[in-house]
Design a protein around this motif. Structure first.
Motif, PDB file in Angstrom:
ATOM      1  N   ASP A   1       0.863  -1.171   0.000  1.00  0.00           N
ATOM      2  CA  ASP A   1       0.000   0.000   0.000  1.00  0.00           C
ATOM      3  C   ASP A   1       0.907   1.231   0.000  1.00  0.00           C
ATOM      4  OD1 ASP A   1      -2.766   1.345   0.762  1.00  0.00           O
ATOM      5  OD2 ASP A   1      -1.235   2.191   2.098  1.00  0.00           O
TER       6      ASP A   1
ATOM      7  N   TYR B   1       0.688   4.259   0.888  1.00  0.00           N
ATOM      8  CA  TYR B   1       0.746   5.121   2.057  1.00  0.00           C
ATOM      9  C   TYR B   1       1.365   4.439   3.269  1.00  0.00           C
ATOM     10  CZ  TYR B   1      -1.780   7.838  -1.219  1.00  0.00           C
ATOM     11  OH  TYR B   1      -2.112   8.500  -2.361  1.00  0.00           O
ATOM     12  N   GLN B   2       1.165   3.123   3.417  1.00  0.00           N
ATOM     13  CA  GLN B   2       1.848   2.394   4.495  1.00  0.00           C
ATOM     14  C   GLN B   2       3.350   2.351   4.246  1.00  0.00           C
ATOM     15  OE1 GLN B   2       0.255  -1.400   5.793  1.00  0.00           O
ATOM     16  NE2 GLN B   2      -1.799  -0.809   5.129  1.00  0.00           N
TER      17      GLN B   2
ATOM     18  N   ARG C   1       5.141   4.452   2.361  1.00  0.00           N
ATOM     19  CA  ARG C   1       5.672   5.810   2.467  1.00  0.00           C
ATOM     20  C   ARG C   1       5.762   6.259   3.925  1.00  0.00           C
ATOM     21  NH1 ARG C   1       2.543   9.494  -1.414  1.00  0.00           N
ATOM     22  NH2 ARG C   1       3.584   8.175  -2.949  1.00  0.00           N
ATOM     23  N   ALA C   2       4.775   5.940   4.745  1.00  0.00           N
ATOM     24  CA  ALA C   2       4.796   6.332   6.154  1.00  0.00           C
ATOM     25  C   ALA C   2       5.957   5.675   6.894  1.00  0.00           C
ATOM     26  CB  ALA C   2       3.465   5.978   6.823  1.00  0.00           C
TER      27      ALA C   2
ATOM     28  N   SER D   1       9.277   7.154   5.577  1.00  0.00           N
ATOM     29  CA  SER D   1       9.400   8.539   6.040  1.00  0.00           C
ATOM     30  C   SER D   1       9.866   8.602   7.492  1.00  0.00           C
ATOM     31  CB  SER D   1       8.063   9.279   5.901  1.00  0.00           C
ATOM     32  OG  SER D   1       7.728   9.452   4.551  1.00  0.00           O
TER      33      SER D   1
ATOM     34  N   ALA E   1       5.630   4.667  -4.201  1.00  0.00           N
ATOM     35  CA  ALA E   1       5.585   5.080  -2.799  1.00  0.00           C
ATOM     36  C   ALA E   1       6.853   5.795  -2.363  1.00  0.00           C
ATOM     37  CB  ALA E   1       5.357   3.855  -1.907  1.00  0.00           C
TER      38      ALA E   1
END
Length: 175
Positions: free
Chosen positions: A52, A54-55, A57-58, A61, A89
């Motif tokens: 996913d 966003y998972q 990338r989070a 990050s 991502a």
């Protein structure tokens, strides 16, 4: 490499991207953990996340903001099938792209798996002076990337150049 020089150990994190693997079946992530330890580096964190954007990338990050992590190794999500989204991502986080990583990975991989290597979207880059390597999810691909490229580039003794000097001068001046 100079035998007299000391290795500068790096803090590293490993992220497996998979909709199906867990700790008991994550042979690629486990290979990378074992390999980085055998090379003298320190594992700071290891996680598995679903494919996913966003998972992924989070997690990445948070790691590039962590001053104890100088290198991030990602395995999985670099192909063309299903939900493969690692390049999408992570690439937006890069301050600089390391074009040579994908080029060399596919060149070495060509010798191992033939033209199927064109389906690899292996990429790498620098973000906040943290090096990020994204490789395919197979254990064989992780071995190829680690043994042929990453291990030397994260070894402070490797000449003529490596990434360690860039990575250890960040976030407060070094280790």
């Amino acid at each position: 490499m100079s035998a007299s020089a000391d290795l500068t150990p790096l803090g590293m994190a490993v992220l497996t991207i998979s909709d199906t693997r867990d700790e008991s079946t994550d042979s690629s992530g486990q290979y990378l953990v074992t390999a980085l330890g055998a090379a003298g580096h320190n594992l700071i964190d290891k996680q598995i996340v679903k494919d996913d954007i966003y998972q992924i990338r989070a997690t990445v990050s948070a790691w590039i903001a962590n001053p104890n992590i100088e290198a991030v190794l990602l395995t999985g999500g670099t192909g063309f099938s299903g939900r493969d989204s690692t390049p999408e991502a992570v690439a937006v986080l890069f301050d600089k792209v390391i074009e040579g990583f994908g080029e060399v990975f596919r060149s070495v991989s060509l010798q191992e798996i033939g033209s199927s290597t064109i389906q690899s979207r292996a990429i790498a880059g620098l973000a906040n002076n943290t090096v990020i390597f994204c490789m395919p999810g197979s254990t064989g691909a992780c071995k190829t990337a680690w043994q042929s490229i990453i291990c030397e580039q994260l070894d402070s003794r490797h000449r003529p150049c490596n990434f360690v000097g860039v990575l250890t001068t960040r976030k407060g001046g070094g280790l």
